[in-house]
Design a protein around this motif. Structure first.
Motif, PDB file in Angstrom:
ATOM      1  N   ARG A  17       0.862  -1.177   0.000  1.00  0.00           N
ATOM      2  CA  ARG A  17       0.000   0.000   0.000  1.00  0.00           C
ATOM      3  C   ARG A  17       0.900   1.229   0.000  1.00  0.00           C
ATOM      4  O   ARG A  17       1.762   1.368   0.865  1.00  0.00           O
ATOM      5  CB  ARG A  17      -0.904   0.007   1.232  1.00  0.00           C
ATOM      6  CG  ARG A  17      -1.919   1.138   1.197  1.00  0.00           C
ATOM      7  CD  ARG A  17      -2.917   1.027   2.321  1.00  0.00           C
ATOM      8  NE  ARG A  17      -3.706  -0.189   2.255  1.00  0.00           N
ATOM      9  CZ  ARG A  17      -4.797  -0.362   1.505  1.00  0.00           C
ATOM     10  NH1 ARG A  17      -5.223   0.612   0.741  1.00  0.00           N
ATOM     11  NH2 ARG A  17      -5.453  -1.497   1.530  1.00  0.00           N
ATOM     12  N   VAL A  18       0.713   2.108  -0.993  1.00  0.00           N
ATOM     13  CA  VAL A  18       1.507   3.324  -1.128  1.00  0.00           C
ATOM     14  C   VAL A  18       0.601   4.479  -1.551  1.00  0.00           C
ATOM     15  O   VAL A  18      -0.561   4.273  -1.902  1.00  0.00           O
ATOM     16  CB  VAL A  18       2.660   3.148  -2.160  1.00  0.00           C
ATOM     17  CG1 VAL A  18       3.654   2.100  -1.709  1.00  0.00           C
ATOM     18  CG2 VAL A  18       2.113   2.797  -3.531  1.00  0.00           C
ATOM     19  N   ILE A  76       3.047   5.922  -6.444  1.00  0.00           N
ATOM     20  CA  ILE A  76       2.699   5.144  -7.645  1.00  0.00           C
ATOM     21  C   ILE A  76       3.108   5.909  -8.890  1.00  0.00           C
ATOM     22  O   ILE A  76       3.704   5.347  -9.819  1.00  0.00           O
ATOM     23  CB  ILE A  76       1.191   4.817  -7.672  1.00  0.00           C
ATOM     24  CG1 ILE A  76       0.838   3.869  -6.529  1.00  0.00           C
ATOM     25  CG2 ILE A  76       0.791   4.222  -9.024  1.00  0.00           C
ATOM     26  CD1 ILE A  76      -0.650   3.706  -6.297  1.00  0.00           C
ATOM     27  N   THR A  77       2.806   7.204  -8.907  1.00  0.00           N
ATOM     28  CA  THR A  77       3.161   8.043 -10.049  1.00  0.00           C
ATOM     29  C   THR A  77       4.662   8.018 -10.290  1.00  0.00           C
ATOM     30  O   THR A  77       5.122   7.851 -11.430  1.00  0.00           O
ATOM     31  CB  THR A  77       2.684   9.489  -9.811  1.00  0.00           C
ATOM     32  OG1 THR A  77       1.268   9.472  -9.624  1.00  0.00           O
ATOM     33  CG2 THR A  77       3.025  10.388 -10.976  1.00  0.00           C
ATOM     34  N   GLU A  78       5.436   8.162  -9.241  1.00  0.00           N
ATOM     35  CA  GLU A  78       6.894   8.130  -9.354  1.00  0.00           C
ATOM     36  C   GLU A  78       7.378   6.788  -9.899  1.00  0.00           C
ATOM     37  O   GLU A  78       8.238   6.724 -10.783  1.00  0.00           O
ATOM     38  CB  GLU A  78       7.527   8.405  -7.989  1.00  0.00           C
ATOM     39  CG  GLU A  78       9.026   8.468  -8.014  1.00  0.00           C
ATOM     40  CD  GLU A  78       9.607   8.772  -6.637  1.00  0.00           C
ATOM     41  OE1 GLU A  78      10.701   8.250  -6.355  1.00  0.00           O
ATOM     42  OE2 GLU A  78       8.975   9.493  -5.862  1.00  0.00           O
ATOM     43  N   ALA A  79       6.811   5.694  -9.397  1.00  0.00           N
ATOM     44  CA  ALA A  79       7.200   4.357  -9.856  1.00  0.00           C
ATOM     45  C   ALA A  79       6.845   4.155 -11.329  1.00  0.00           C
ATOM     46  O   ALA A  79       7.633   3.576 -12.090  1.00  0.00           O
ATOM     47  CB  ALA A  79       6.528   3.287  -8.996  1.00  0.00           C
ATOM     48  N   LEU A  80       5.671   4.640 -11.749  1.00  0.00           N
ATOM     49  CA  LEU A  80       5.265   4.482 -13.149  1.00  0.00           C
ATOM     50  C   LEU A  80       6.120   5.340 -14.080  1.00  0.00           C
ATOM     51  O   LEU A  80       6.458   4.906 -15.187  1.00  0.00           O
ATOM     52  CB  LEU A  80       3.783   4.816 -13.326  1.00  0.00           C
ATOM     53  CG  LEU A  80       2.818   3.795 -12.731  1.00  0.00           C
ATOM     54  CD1 LEU A  80       1.380   4.305 -12.819  1.00  0.00           C
ATOM     55  CD2 LEU A  80       2.944   2.447 -13.431  1.00  0.00           C
ATOM     56  N   ARG A  81       6.505   6.530 -13.646  1.00  0.00           N
ATOM     57  CA  ARG A  81       7.398   7.366 -14.467  1.00  0.00           C
ATOM     58  C   ARG A  81       8.758   6.699 -14.623  1.00  0.00           C
ATOM     59  O   ARG A  81       9.337   6.693 -15.711  1.00  0.00           O
ATOM     60  CB  ARG A  81       7.548   8.753 -13.852  1.00  0.00           C
ATOM     61  CG  ARG A  81       6.331   9.617 -14.074  1.00  0.00           C
ATOM     62  CD  ARG A  81       6.549  11.051 -13.627  1.00  0.00           C
ATOM     63  NE  ARG A  81       5.353  11.814 -13.907  1.00  0.00           N
ATOM     64  CZ  ARG A  81       4.684  12.510 -12.987  1.00  0.00           C
ATOM     65  NH1 ARG A  81       5.115  12.579 -11.747  1.00  0.00           N
ATOM     66  NH2 ARG A  81       3.594  13.165 -13.333  1.00  0.00           N
ATOM     67  N   ASP A  82       9.264   6.145 -13.532  1.00  0.00           N
ATOM     68  CA  ASP A  82      10.541   5.432 -13.583  1.00  0.00           C
ATOM     69  C   ASP A  82      10.421   4.219 -14.508  1.00  0.00           C
ATOM     70  O   ASP A  82      11.306   3.961 -15.331  1.00  0.00           O
ATOM     71  CB  ASP A  82      10.966   5.008 -12.176  1.00  0.00           C
ATOM     72  CG  ASP A  82      12.303   4.287 -12.171  1.00  0.00           C
ATOM     73  OD1 ASP A  82      13.268   4.806 -12.772  1.00  0.00           O
ATOM     74  OD2 ASP A  82      12.380   3.198 -11.575  1.00  0.00           O
ATOM     75  N   ALA A  83       9.318   3.484 -14.380  1.00  0.00           N
ATOM     76  CA  ALA A  83       9.100   2.314 -15.244  1.00  0.00           C
ATOM     77  C   ALA A  83       9.030   2.735 -16.708  1.00  0.00           C
ATOM     78  O   ALA A  83       9.608   2.071 -17.578  1.00  0.00           O
ATOM     79  CB  ALA A  83       7.818   1.583 -14.841  1.00  0.00           C
ATOM     80  N   ALA A  84       8.353   3.831 -17.004  1.00  0.00           N
ATOM     81  CA  ALA A  84       8.242   4.314 -18.383  1.00  0.00           C
ATOM     82  C   ALA A  84       9.620   4.627 -18.953  1.00  0.00           C
ATOM     83  O   ALA A  84       9.923   4.275 -20.107  1.00  0.00           O
ATOM     84  CB  ALA A  84       7.346   5.540 -18.445  1.00  0.00           C
ATOM     85  N   ASP A  85      10.470   5.285 -18.168  1.00  0.00           N
ATOM     86  CA  ASP A  85      11.828   5.590 -18.624  1.00  0.00           C
ATOM     87  C   ASP A  85      12.611   4.311 -18.906  1.00  0.00           C
ATOM     88  O   ASP A  85      13.327   4.219 -19.908  1.00  0.00           O
ATOM     89  CB  ASP A  85      12.572   6.428 -17.592  1.00  0.00           C
ATOM     90  CG  ASP A  85      12.059   7.856 -17.482  1.00  0.00           C
ATOM     91  OD1 ASP A  85      11.354   8.322 -18.417  1.00  0.00           O
ATOM     92  OD2 ASP A  85      12.343   8.505 -16.457  1.00  0.00           O
ATOM     93  N   GLN A  86      12.462   3.322 -18.036  1.00  0.00           N
ATOM     94  CA  GLN A  86      13.174   2.055 -18.224  1.00  0.00           C
ATOM     95  C   GLN A  86      12.659   1.312 -19.457  1.00  0.00           C
ATOM     96  O   GLN A  86      13.445   0.771 -20.242  1.00  0.00           O
ATOM     97  CB  GLN A  86      13.038   1.180 -16.979  1.00  0.00           C
ATOM     98  CG  GLN A  86      13.811   1.708 -15.791  1.00  0.00           C
ATOM     99  CD  GLN A  86      13.738   0.738 -14.633  1.00  0.00           C
ATOM    100  OE1 GLN A  86      14.122  -0.419 -14.768  1.00  0.00           O
ATOM    101  NE2 GLN A  86      13.259   1.215 -13.494  1.00  0.00           N
ATOM    102  N   ILE A  87      11.328   1.287 -19.627  1.00  0.00           N
ATOM    103  CA  ILE A  87      10.740   0.614 -20.789  1.00  0.00           C
ATOM    104  C   ILE A  87      11.226   1.276 -22.072  1.00  0.00           C
ATOM    105  O   ILE A  87      11.600   0.607 -23.036  1.00  0.00           O
ATOM    106  CB  ILE A  87       9.201   0.619 -20.702  1.00  0.00           C
ATOM    107  CG1 ILE A  87       8.749  -0.278 -19.547  1.00  0.00           C
ATOM    108  CG2 ILE A  87       8.573   0.178 -22.025  1.00  0.00           C
ATOM    109  CD1 ILE A  87       7.310  -0.067 -19.122  1.00  0.00           C
ATOM    110  N   GLU A  88      11.257   2.598 -22.069  1.00  0.00           N
ATOM    111  CA  GLU A  88      11.727   3.331 -23.248  1.00  0.00           C
ATOM    112  C   GLU A  88      13.173   2.973 -23.583  1.00  0.00           C
ATOM    113  O   GLU A  88      13.544   2.838 -24.746  1.00  0.00           O
ATOM    114  CB  GLU A  88      11.593   4.832 -23.018  1.00  0.00           C
ATOM    115  CG  GLU A  88      11.902   5.664 -24.247  1.00  0.00           C
ATOM    116  CD  GLU A  88      11.607   7.130 -24.037  1.00  0.00           C
ATOM    117  OE1 GLU A  88      11.092   7.748 -24.985  1.00  0.00           O
ATOM    118  OE2 GLU A  88      11.897   7.658 -22.944  1.00  0.00           O
TER     119      GLU A  88
END
Length: 80
Positions: free
Chosen positions: A12-13, A18-30
């Motif tokens: 639970r966060v 969550i927003t920070e984690a998704l932005r980081d994930a997007a950068d990694q996916i890119e």
């Protein structure tokens, strides 16, 4: 097809976290390489240029209590 879970984390966060984690994930996916880590394990996976991307929103109802919960899932999948 047998399923082998390679990594999972759940906690639970806040929405901001969550927003920070998704932005980081997007950068990694890119970049094409995603690193997953928690306290006990680490995994790195290469994401191909054109994977399948699925977004799913579900409403689930507990059969005993009638309580409803929602699940919003973003899924990226590919074959080797």
């Amino acid at each position: 097809m047998p399923e082998e879970q390679l990594f999972k984390t759940e906690e639970r966060v806040t929405r901001a976290e969550i927003t920070e984690a998704l932005r980081d994930a997007a950068d990694q996916i890119e970049s094409g390489s995603v690193r997953l880590a928690n306290d006990t394990e680490k995994r790195t996976v290469t994401v191909p240029e054109n994977p399948r991307f699925e977004v799913e929103l579900e409403r689930l109802t507990d059969s005993e209590t009638g309580e409803q919960r929602y699940e919003l899932e973003y899924e990226i999948r590919w074959t080797k």
